[in-house]
Structures are given as structure tokens and as C-alpha cells.
Design a protein around this motif. Structure first.
Motif: not given
Length: 113
Positions: A35-45, A30-33, A55-57
Motif C-alpha cells: 500500500v505504501a508503495a502504491g501497488h494495492w488499495r484494498d483487501y478481503a479475507i 506485506l500488504y502495508g508495504r 485477497a489483495c486488490f
């Protein structure tokens, strides 16, 4: 040679909660999709004693847009999975990961004429 030494914390509460391979694969997919759509750029676990949090940023310096939390202590009550919004409100809670991620996956659906 005949002595058995138990592992530390054998049979007690786990020292750290984590994601298993299938859960992390689903979340990172989900995170990769996103990012590809331009919504998210970073994450933290964060792997803690009570919960594991992904967490998705949108941008690194901001608050996370969404947090995906796994709290096994709530497994028999409300469900161990929670999707928490940017301001701390719980968007969705459940016993399985798929339905909890559904509000985020709906953002990827686009109408095609």
C-alpha cells in the motif's frame, strides 16, 4: 455438576479455517508495504471450511491481483500455502509462508545507484 458436555465438533474437522496471529502479521506487513508503495488499495479475507484466503486488490472493483490461500488439507502433499495470480494460475506453492510470499516481495525491491 458431574456431567461433562463436549464442545460441538470436538475432535472432528474444524468448522472454519483461519490464519493464526503470526501468519496474519506477516501477510498484513506485506500488504502495508505494498500500500505504501502504491501497488494495492484494498483487501478481503475469506475464512471458509476448506481454506482461508487473503485477497489483495489494486482497486476495489477489480479482481484480486493476488490471493494468498491456506489449505491445511494439502499440508502433507504440495504444501498448504499457495499464491494465486489474478487469472487463477498458481504462482507459487509451498509448506511455509515466507517463500510463497517471495514473488510479491520482489516487486518492492528497487535498485539504488
Amino acid at each position: 455438576m458431574g456431567t461433562v458436555t463436549p464442545f460441538p465438533n470436538a475432535g472432528g474437522q474444524p468448522l472454519q479455517i483461519g490464519f493464526d496471529r503470526l501468519e496474519l502479521t506477516r501477510i498484513l506487513d506485506l500488504y502495508g508495504r505494498m500500500v505504501a508503495a502504491g501497488h494495492w488499495r484494498d483487501y478481503a479475507i475469506e475464512l471458509g471450511k476448506d481454506a482461508a484466503v487473503f485477497a489483495c486488490f489494486r482497486r476495489t472493483a477489480e479482481r484480486p491481483e493476488f490471493r494468498i490461500e491456506k489449505r491445511p488439507a494439502l499440508r502433507n502433499k504440495q504444501g498448504m500455502w499457495a499464491l494465486v495470480g489474478e487469472h487463477g494460475a498458481i504462482v507459487k506453492r509451498g509448506h511455509e509462508l515466507g517463500p510463497v510470499l517471495a514473488p510479491v516481495e520482489r516487486r518492492l525491491v528497487k535498485l539504488v545507484e
